[in-house]
Design a protein around this motif. Structure first.
Motif, PDB file in Angstrom:
ATOM      1  N   CYS A  35       0.835  -1.200   0.000  1.00 33.88           N
ATOM      2  CA  CYS A  35       0.000   0.000   0.000  1.00 33.88           C
ATOM      3  C   CYS A  35       0.874   1.256   0.000  1.00 33.88           C
ATOM      4  CB  CYS A  35      -0.935  -0.032   1.210  1.00 33.88           C
ATOM      5  SG  CYS A  35      -2.043   1.382   1.323  1.00 33.88           S
ATOM      6  N   LEU A  36       1.902   1.277   0.844  1.00 35.21           N
ATOM      7  CA  LEU A  36       2.830   2.413   0.884  1.00 35.21           C
ATOM      8  C   LEU A  36       3.585   2.563  -0.436  1.00 35.21           C
ATOM      9  CD1 LEU A  36       4.320   1.965   4.464  1.00 35.21           C
ATOM     10  CD2 LEU A  36       2.777   3.797   3.704  1.00 35.21           C
ATOM     11  N   PHE A  37       3.996   1.437  -1.020  1.00 30.19           N
ATOM     12  CA  PHE A  37       4.691   1.459  -2.306  1.00 30.19           C
ATOM     13  C   PHE A  37       3.806   2.117  -3.367  1.00 30.19           C
ATOM     14  CE2 PHE A  37       5.790  -0.429  -6.403  1.00 30.19           C
ATOM     15  CZ  PHE A  37       7.162  -0.254  -6.437  1.00 30.19           C
ATOM     16  N   LYS A  38       2.529   1.760  -3.375  1.00 31.26           N
ATOM     17  CA  LYS A  38       1.598   2.337  -4.352  1.00 31.26           C
ATOM     18  C   LYS A  38       1.325   3.807  -4.067  1.00 31.26           C
ATOM     19  CE  LYS A  38      -0.443  -2.095  -5.319  1.00 31.26           C
ATOM     20  NZ  LYS A  38      -1.621  -2.931  -5.247  1.00 31.26           N
ATOM     21  N   LEU A  39       1.322   4.176  -2.814  1.00 31.94           N
ATOM     22  CA  LEU A  39       1.153   5.581  -2.433  1.00 31.94           C
ATOM     23  C   LEU A  39       2.343   6.402  -2.938  1.00 31.94           C
ATOM     24  CD1 LEU A  39      -0.335   7.765  -0.739  1.00 31.94           C
ATOM     25  CD2 LEU A  39       0.988   6.978   1.215  1.00 31.94           C
ATOM     26  N   HIS A  40       3.529   5.845  -2.834  1.00 30.75           N
ATOM     27  CA  HIS A  40       4.772   6.505  -3.256  1.00 30.75           C
ATOM     28  C   HIS A  40       4.785   6.762  -4.768  1.00 30.75           C
ATOM     29  CE1 HIS A  40       8.989   7.570  -3.104  1.00 30.75           C
ATOM     30  NE2 HIS A  40       9.318   6.575  -3.908  1.00 30.75           N
ATOM     31  N   GLN A  41       4.342   5.813  -5.556  1.00 31.04           N
ATOM     32  CA  GLN A  41       4.191   5.888  -7.020  1.00 31.04           C
ATOM     33  C   GLN A  41       5.470   6.133  -7.811  1.00 31.04           C
ATOM     34  OE1 GLN A  41       1.063   8.412  -8.439  1.00 31.04           O
ATOM     35  NE2 GLN A  41      -0.491   7.010  -7.718  1.00 31.04           N
ATOM     36  N   LYS A  42       6.616   5.936  -7.202  1.00 29.63           N
ATOM     37  CA  LYS A  42       7.850   6.178  -7.937  1.00 29.63           C
ATOM     38  C   LYS A  42       8.780   4.976  -7.942  1.00 29.63           C
ATOM     39  CE  LYS A  42       7.746  11.049  -6.843  1.00 29.63           C
ATOM     40  NZ  LYS A  42       7.272  11.430  -5.553  1.00 29.63           N
ATOM     41  N   GLY A  43       8.356   3.880  -7.336  1.00 37.02           N
ATOM     42  CA  GLY A  43       9.199   2.694  -7.303  1.00 37.02           C
ATOM     43  C   GLY A  43      10.474   2.926  -6.517  1.00 37.02           C
TER      44      GLY A  43
END
Length: 193
Positions: free
Chosen positions: A138-146
């Motif tokens: 979920c945090l990874f998707k929130l970040h959206q930059k890989g």
């Protein structure tokens, strides 16, 4: 239809979960998009169609675009999408959002040392490891930059496992409170500002 959850979390933010149990033929009938679906894999095609049908239930803005890092986006709203074999989850908002859904099984526990600091989280179970994995996704998707290290850049503070609750998490040094709930044998985790 497969709509399982449609919930307004706050003004401008809607969460939806679709149980993907329809046949491919029924999904094709329900889908009335202009874009032709050229996906050979039957499961992937069902997933693609159900995602668009769920988005149609949640928003009038139905065309999914992708940023340079492959994260989905809409023209006027923020979006996050997650899927498993059985479920599709989408959250759309005027604000930053993230969502993930994961089936509870032994896979997360088996690879836990790759994404969990075992000095902080002890006595892991299939459920707790899956919930931590879903929170970090979920945090990874929130970040959206890989380009994140799942142990160094993403953390989940210790928690008491429940059917529904919140998790205190960190993305780099920024704190985020994530909501979670158990749906059948899956954990749904989401963030909305």
């Amino acid at each position: 239809m497969g709509l399982l959850i449609k919930r307004q979390l706050k003004k401008g933010t809607t969460l939806g979960v679709w149980e993907n149990k329809e046949s491919l033929e029924l999904l094709m009938l329900l889908y009335s998009g202009k874009k032709e679906v050229n996906i050979a894999n039957k499961h992937r095609k069902k997933e693609w169609l159900a995602t668009r049908l769920l988005l149609k239930e949640l928003s009038s803005e139905c065309e999914i675009l992708y940023n340079n890092y492959g994260a989905p986006q809409l023209l006027k709203k923020n979006i996050s999408i997650a899927h498993t074999q059985k479920f599709i989850a989408i959250i759309i908002s005027d604000y930053s959002v993230g969502v993930d859904i994961e089936k509870i099984d032994e896979r997360a526990l088996n690879v836990a040392p790759k994404f969990i600091n075992l000095n902080i989280h002890k006595n892991l179970t299939n459920e707790s490891a899956t919930l931590i994995w879903s929170a970090k996704e979920c945090l990874f998707k929130l970040h959206q930059k890989g380009n994140l290290n799942y142990i160094k850049d993403l953390s989940v503070t210790p928690f008491e496992l429940k059917e529904k609750g919140t998790l205190s998490t960190y993305l780099h040094k920024n704190k985020y409170k994530l909501n979670y709930e158990k749906i059948y044998n899956h954990y749904l985790v989401y963030f909305c500002k």
